[in-house]
Scaffold this motif. Structure first.
Motif, mmCIF file in Angstrom:
data_model
loop_
_atom_site.group_PDB
_atom_site.id
_atom_site.type_symbol
_atom_site.label_atom_id
_atom_site.label_comp_id
_atom_site.label_asym_id
_atom_site.label_seq_id
_atom_site.Cartn_x
_atom_site.Cartn_y
_atom_site.Cartn_z
ATOM 1 N N ARG A 125 1.613 -8.030 3.238
ATOM 2 C CA ARG A 125 2.391 -7.653 4.070
ATOM 3 C C ARG A 125 3.425 -6.722 3.774
ATOM 4 O O ARG A 125 4.139 -5.886 4.701
ATOM 5 C CB ARG A 125 3.249 -8.756 5.123
ATOM 6 C CG ARG A 125 2.413 -9.830 5.789
ATOM 7 C CD ARG A 125 3.275 -10.737 6.715
ATOM 8 N NE ARG A 125 2.731 -11.723 7.368
ATOM 9 C CZ ARG A 125 2.479 -12.939 6.707
ATOM 10 N NH1 ARG A 125 2.985 -13.212 5.794
ATOM 11 N NH2 ARG A 125 1.557 -13.731 7.800
ATOM 12 N N GLU B 297 3.130 -1.104 4.461
ATOM 13 C CA GLU B 297 3.222 -0.706 5.922
ATOM 14 C C GLU B 297 1.890 -0.281 6.143
ATOM 15 O O GLU B 297 1.241 0.543 5.227
ATOM 16 C CB GLU B 297 4.224 0.571 6.096
ATOM 17 C CG GLU B 297 4.184 0.981 7.339
ATOM 18 C CD GLU B 297 5.255 2.325 7.534
ATOM 19 O OE1 GLU B 297 6.203 2.052 8.005
ATOM 20 O OE2 GLU B 297 4.781 3.265 7.144
ATOM 21 N N LYS B 298 1.180 -0.505 7.536
ATOM 22 C CA LYS B 298 0.041 -0.350 7.722
ATOM 23 C C LYS B 298 -0.089 0.462 9.160
ATOM 24 O O LYS B 298 0.780 0.153 9.937
ATOM 25 C CB LYS B 298 -1.127 -1.359 7.681
ATOM 26 C CG LYS B 298 -1.145 -1.872 6.508
ATOM 27 C CD LYS B 298 -2.214 -2.984 6.382
ATOM 28 C CE LYS B 298 -2.699 -3.678 5.034
ATOM 29 N NZ LYS B 298 -1.542 -4.361 4.517
ATOM 30 N N THR B 299 -0.978 1.403 9.309
ATOM 31 C CA THR B 299 -1.034 2.145 10.675
ATOM 32 C C THR B 299 -1.792 1.053 11.556
ATOM 33 O O THR B 299 -1.983 -0.097 11.290
ATOM 34 C CB THR B 299 -2.026 3.231 10.512
ATOM 35 O OG1 THR B 299 -3.321 2.738 10.205
ATOM 36 C CG2 THR B 299 -1.443 4.267 9.411
ATOM 37 N N ASP B 300 -1.765 1.373 12.849
ATOM 38 C CA ASP B 300 -2.252 0.546 14.100
ATOM 39 C C ASP B 300 -3.771 0.074 13.653
ATOM 40 O O ASP B 300 -4.334 -0.881 14.030
ATOM 41 C CB ASP B 300 -2.192 1.450 15.281
ATOM 42 C CG ASP B 300 -0.649 1.448 15.894
ATOM 43 O OD1 ASP B 300 0.100 0.637 15.218
ATOM 44 O OD2 ASP B 300 -0.661 2.198 16.710
ATOM 45 N N ASP B 301 -4.301 1.215 12.843
ATOM 46 C CA ASP B 301 -5.885 1.036 12.633
ATOM 47 C C ASP B 301 -5.864 0.012 11.217
ATOM 48 O O ASP B 301 -7.179 -0.228 10.895
ATOM 49 C CB ASP B 301 -6.561 2.221 12.343
ATOM 50 C CG ASP B 301 -6.428 3.203 13.465
ATOM 51 O OD1 ASP B 301 -6.714 2.320 14.653
ATOM 52 O OD2 ASP B 301 -6.377 4.237 13.551
ATOM 53 N N GLY B 302 -4.824 -0.417 10.878
ATOM 54 C CA GLY B 302 -4.966 -1.311 9.632
ATOM 55 C C GLY B 302 -4.743 -0.392 8.110
ATOM 56 O O GLY B 302 -5.177 -1.055 7.374
ATOM 57 N N THR C 216 -0.203 3.000 4.729
ATOM 58 C CA THR C 216 0.415 4.233 4.627
ATOM 59 C C THR C 216 0.944 4.539 3.143
ATOM 60 O O THR C 216 1.588 5.588 3.028
ATOM 61 C CB THR C 216 1.672 4.104 5.618
ATOM 62 O OG1 THR C 216 2.667 3.191 5.169
ATOM 63 C CG2 THR C 216 0.997 3.873 7.042
ATOM 64 N N ASP D 95 6.748 -1.787 3.911
ATOM 65 C CA ASP D 95 7.279 -2.336 5.180
ATOM 66 C C ASP D 95 8.373 -3.203 5.075
ATOM 67 O O ASP D 95 8.230 -4.317 4.310
ATOM 68 C CB ASP D 95 6.047 -3.243 5.728
ATOM 69 C CG ASP D 95 6.507 -3.802 7.122
ATOM 70 O OD1 ASP D 95 7.628 -3.854 7.593
ATOM 71 O OD2 ASP D 95 5.256 -3.961 8.001
#
Length: 344
Positions: A97, A100-105, A108, A112
């Motif tokens: 976790r 940080e990840k985009t909505d598509d997983g 980035t 986060d």
């Protein structure tokens, strides 16, 4: 000349809080809300009476881990060092976790903030719980971490596979952790262990490594340094270290912490992250600032309630000096990621 606190005069509490008491209340409240309430659930420190846990009251581990700010700083040092292994870096990118990840997983490449707090919370809970929690608490924490490790498998962008159960990875990971905690203690604890006493900590802490499935683990400071250096051909300056190093930091407090972390690294590791120590006078001055900050935090917050409870648990003595982890490699049940996270 040092003065023992036992010979200082004692006074009745004042009828109003002093500024440091206000600060202590605020800091402990923040720790309770962000760490203790979320990640210490189900952990037992006060019972069963007489249970020494994995280490016991006369252990070097109780002394080292009781200084919470130094322990947390040591874990940051360990995290920085372990990321020099590209496989560990990509394990974090793909499975943690922390990134940080985009909505598509898709990752980035940025940290986060919420994930960073989650990782810190789990780490602090584990190293406090296994240090002076009850035997059952330590065993449960180790089972949870092993279960998570069993799910971390994948492939790096260069095609090399990684597996968190790989004995070589476990050995590297263990060495970075014990080095980070012990070195932070050695530099910043007000009463640090030295020489054979510090090696006693290295020798005791191997119980944690064995409980997580590690083998052929170093048991002294010298062995740990040799173990870490053995991995140099596999290491590199990863993206995770590069974005958190030196000139890439603009926040002064963050930059000071970064310097202190790099200052704990073995010389060859410091070279990988482009760190060069200043002259001895400046180095001592910088360390003094960090020493004051960490010990000021410890004095302001006071003794952790978990440590107080653990001391009470064994105040009447124990039947044995410590217990041993009961894990037998290969005996864990197979759980998928969702089942493991549900148990956290």
């Amino acid at each position: 000349m040092s003065i023992s606190l036992d010979v200082l005069p004692r006074f009745d509490p004042l009828p109003f809080p002093l500024p440091h008491q206000w600060a202590g209340t605020w800091l402990n409240g923040r720790f309770d809300a962000t760490i203790r309430a979320k990640y210490f659930r189900g952990m037992e420190f006060a019972d069963p009476v007489g249970d020494p846990g994995w280490f016991g009251p006369d252990s070097a581990t109780w002394h080292v881990h009781a200084h919470t700010p130094a322990l947390i700083f040591g874990l940051q040092c360990a995290s920085y060092l372990e990321r020099l292994d590209p496989s560990i870096f990509w394990m974090g990118v793909h499975h943690s976790r922390l990134v940080e990840k985009t909505d598509d997983g898709e990752p980035t490449g940025r940290i986060d903030p919420a994930g960073a707090v989650t990782r810190l919370g789990h780490s602090v809970a584990f190293f406090i719980g296994t240090a002076y929690g009850s035997t059952e608490t330590a065993e449960r924490l180790a089972r949870t971490v092993r279960a998570m490790h069993h799910t971390i498998k994948g492939t790096r962008p260069d095609g090399l596979a990684y597996d968190a159960d790989d004995p070589a990875w476990l050995r590297w990971n263990y060495a970075t952790v014990v080095w980070g905690i012990a070195t932070a203690h050695e530099i910043y604890h007000p009463k640090p262990l030295r020489g054979d006493d510090l090696d006693r900590y290295y020798g005791e802490f191997v119980r944690v490594g064995h409980a997580l499935g590690g083998a052929d683990l170093p048991t002294t400071k010298a062995e740990t340094l040799e173990c870490l250096a053995e991995y140099l051909p596999k290491l590199a300056l990863t993206h995770g270290n590069a974005i958190a190093t030196g000139a890439n930091l603009t926040n002064p407090a963050q930059a000071a912490l970064d310097w202190a972390i790099r200052d704990t690294m073995p010389d060859w590791a410091a070279q990988l992250v482009m760190h060069r120590s200043p002259n001895p006078i400046e180095r001592r001055a910088r360390r003094s600032v960090v020493w004051t900050a960490l010990n000021g935090l410890h004095a302001t917050m006071g003794e952790a309630p978990e440590f107080t409870a653990a001391r009470g648990r064994v105040a009447g003595g124990t039947t044995v000096s410590h217990t041993e982890p009961g894990y037998v490699p290969g005996t864990d049940p197979e759980l998928d990621r969702s089942a493991v996270e549900a148990a956290l």
